[in-house]
Design an enzyme around this catalytic site. Structure first.
Site, PDB file in Angstrom:
ATOM      1  CG  ASP A 226     -13.349 -27.446 -54.042  1.00 42.87           C
ATOM      2  OD1 ASP A 226     -14.205 -26.548 -54.003  1.00 42.87           O
ATOM      3  OD2 ASP A 226     -13.516 -28.581 -53.554  1.00 42.87           O
ATOM      4  CG  ASP A 228     -16.447 -26.962 -47.988  1.00 45.18           C
ATOM      5  OD1 ASP A 228     -16.650 -27.148 -46.788  1.00 45.18           O
ATOM      6  OD2 ASP A 228     -16.623 -25.866 -48.555  1.00 45.18           O
TER       7      ASP A 228
END
Length: 485
Positions: A226, A228
């Site tokens: 992922d 952020d």
């Protein structure tokens, strides 16, 4: 855990519905103001993050010394490898710096990485069950039983004891040596020597992560991240001082495919994806990495809607043609059904904001729609909107409704579909894949990946760096001593 601005939720290993993370800047689309009657909630707390000291430059093997990328030598195995306990000190030996920079990820070698629990939304059936077991078992007894039950579950998932004890438990794609991982962690943090306080949620999450790192190292061919909250702070970008750059390059040089799987989507605009990873791409250019290495890096954007790769010459990003990677399921989606999904999602988002007296801007994109609050709010407000849409929205195409911590979005598709397509494109199987993310709660968009590969649930970029350093050491050692179940 009331107020959330910079930090998102996290933890490991069971599955339910999809939702969360992936910042979409409002500038990418024209917002529409939706003003609601406001019930003046209290101001959210922001969290300062410290800038790391740069890693010491090392030779890159080509006679040059990069200024921003420190490389780990994976080419040889030292005769005097440190034991696990000393290895923790090696991974955690850098002290805090005094400099404060908002929204900038800190060093993963900080000694406080695993001590700092973060603002976690602690939702996980497996770990909750392990916590309850400590009421009647010692720490090691819990790990011994869980290790045995997981092995049994892998053999017969439908009729296993674990299935009866934890209904809805997902698949385990590798064995997990939880006893070994616990002893490793306990030697450093002395959990078993506490008299009255059992391990908390985050500590059990760390133990499960450690066991997963050791299990995956020997067969790993693809690792996905992922963006952020996992590789860098929410709303930030991968700058040249981000310590994950060295780890990503070392993984690629170790013949491991690396991909960033994010909710951010910019159709036809590869330069916007480049801006988010500018430090990494600049490192590719400075190190003059050959195409053989850079071909191992991809970005999956919009959950599952856009795939990008690195051009060999100038190390810029380019889109991969849809016909080369999209699955038949994804190519069968009709534009009118996508439009209907986004229309209904937008209506439900606005209804939820109005119901909860939340003033928002509406962001509409080709494959996503979301709301961004224009006033301070609390996490539970966004959580309620996301879960309401998850349970009530009916559509003809798959979707992901998630709480991003600072916004709520409805995306076409989800990360499970993105990983499924990426794995087919790169010709890898589930036991050879590991996804690292910080959104594995019911309203998180990483949770769907549990159904297709092993996962690491991290709380912040610092934890990501810690576990990837551990993974790199294991990859080096696995060349000499394969992982044995």
């Amino acid at each position: 855990m009331l107020k959330r601005v910079c930090i998102k939720s996290r933890d490991t290993l069971t599955g339910t519905q999809c939702s969360a993370a992936g910042v979409r800047p409002a500038a990418a689309s024209r917002p529409r103001d939706v003003t609601m009657a406001s019930a003046a909630p209290s101001a959210a707390n922001s969290q300062a993050v410290y800038l790391p000291q740069p890693l010491a430059p090392t030779n890159n093997g080509n006679g040059t010394t990069p200024s921003t990328v420190a490389e780990v030598n994976l080419g040889k195995l030292h005769d005097d490898l440190p034991n696990r306990t000393n290895g923790y000190w090696e991974l955690l030996n850098t002290s805090e710096t005094g400099e404060v920079f908002s929204q900038r990820a800190r060093s993963a070698s900080d000694a406080a990485v695993l001590r700092r629990k973060g603002h976690l939304k602690e939702q996980d059936r497996l770990i909750d069950f392990m916590r309850r077991m400590h009421e009647t078992h010692t720490c090691e007894e819990v790990m011994l039983k869980m290790e045995r039950w997981i092995a049994e579950h892998r053999q017969d998932p439908k009729r296993s004891r674990l299935r009866r004890l934890i209904p809805g438990i997902g698949a385990f794609f590798t064995p997990l040596k939880l006893v070994e991982a616990f002893r490793e962690y306990d030697a450093f943090f002395a959990l078993s020597r506490r008299k009255y306080i059992p391990p908390n949620f985050a500590e059990l999450r760390h133990v499960v992560n450690i066991s997963q790192v050791h299990a995956s190292a020997d067969t790993l061919k693809l690792i996905t991240f992922d963006a952020d909250g996992t590789l860098y702070a929410d709303g930030a970008h991968m700058e040249q001082d981000n310590q994950m750059i060295a780890h990503i390059i070392n993984l690629m040089r170790s013949n491991v495919q690396v991909a960033i799987v994010t909710a951010a989507g910019y159709p036809g605009e590869p330069e916007k994806f480049e801006k988010r990873v500018m430090g990494l791409l600049e490192a590719f250019r400075k190190l003059k990495l050959p195409a053989e290495v850079t071909n191992r890096f991809h970005i999956m954007g919009g959950e599952c809607n856009y795939l990008l790769r690195v051009r060999p010459g100038d190390k810029r990003l380019e889109f991969v043609q849809d016909n080369d990677w999209k699955t038949p399921t994804m190519t069968s989606w009709k534009e009118e059904d996508i439009t209907a999904l986004l229309d209904e999602g937008e209506a439900m988002l606005q209804e939820g904001a109005k119901r909860l007296n939340l003033a928002v801007n509406v962001i509409r994109k080709n494959r996503a729609v979301g709301i961004v609050p224009t006033q301070p709010t609390i996490y539970e407000v966004l959580e309620d909107i996301a879960l309401t849409i998850q349970t009530q929205l009916v559509a003809k195409v798959p979707f992901c409704a998630f709480n991003g911590g600072n916004d709520v979005f409805v995306d076409v598709g989800n990360k499970l579909l993105g990983l499924e397509a990426l794995m087919k494109y790169l010709r890898v199987t589930p036991p050879e894949v590991l996804h690292v993310g910080d959104r594995f709660t019911d309203s998180g968009n990483d949770v769907a990946t549990r159904d297709i590969c092993s996962v690491l649930w991290v709380a912040n970029p610092e934890e990501t760096g810690f576990f990837i350093k551990m993974l790199l050491k294991d990859i080096r050692k696995s060349r000499w001593q394969p992982y044995i179940e």
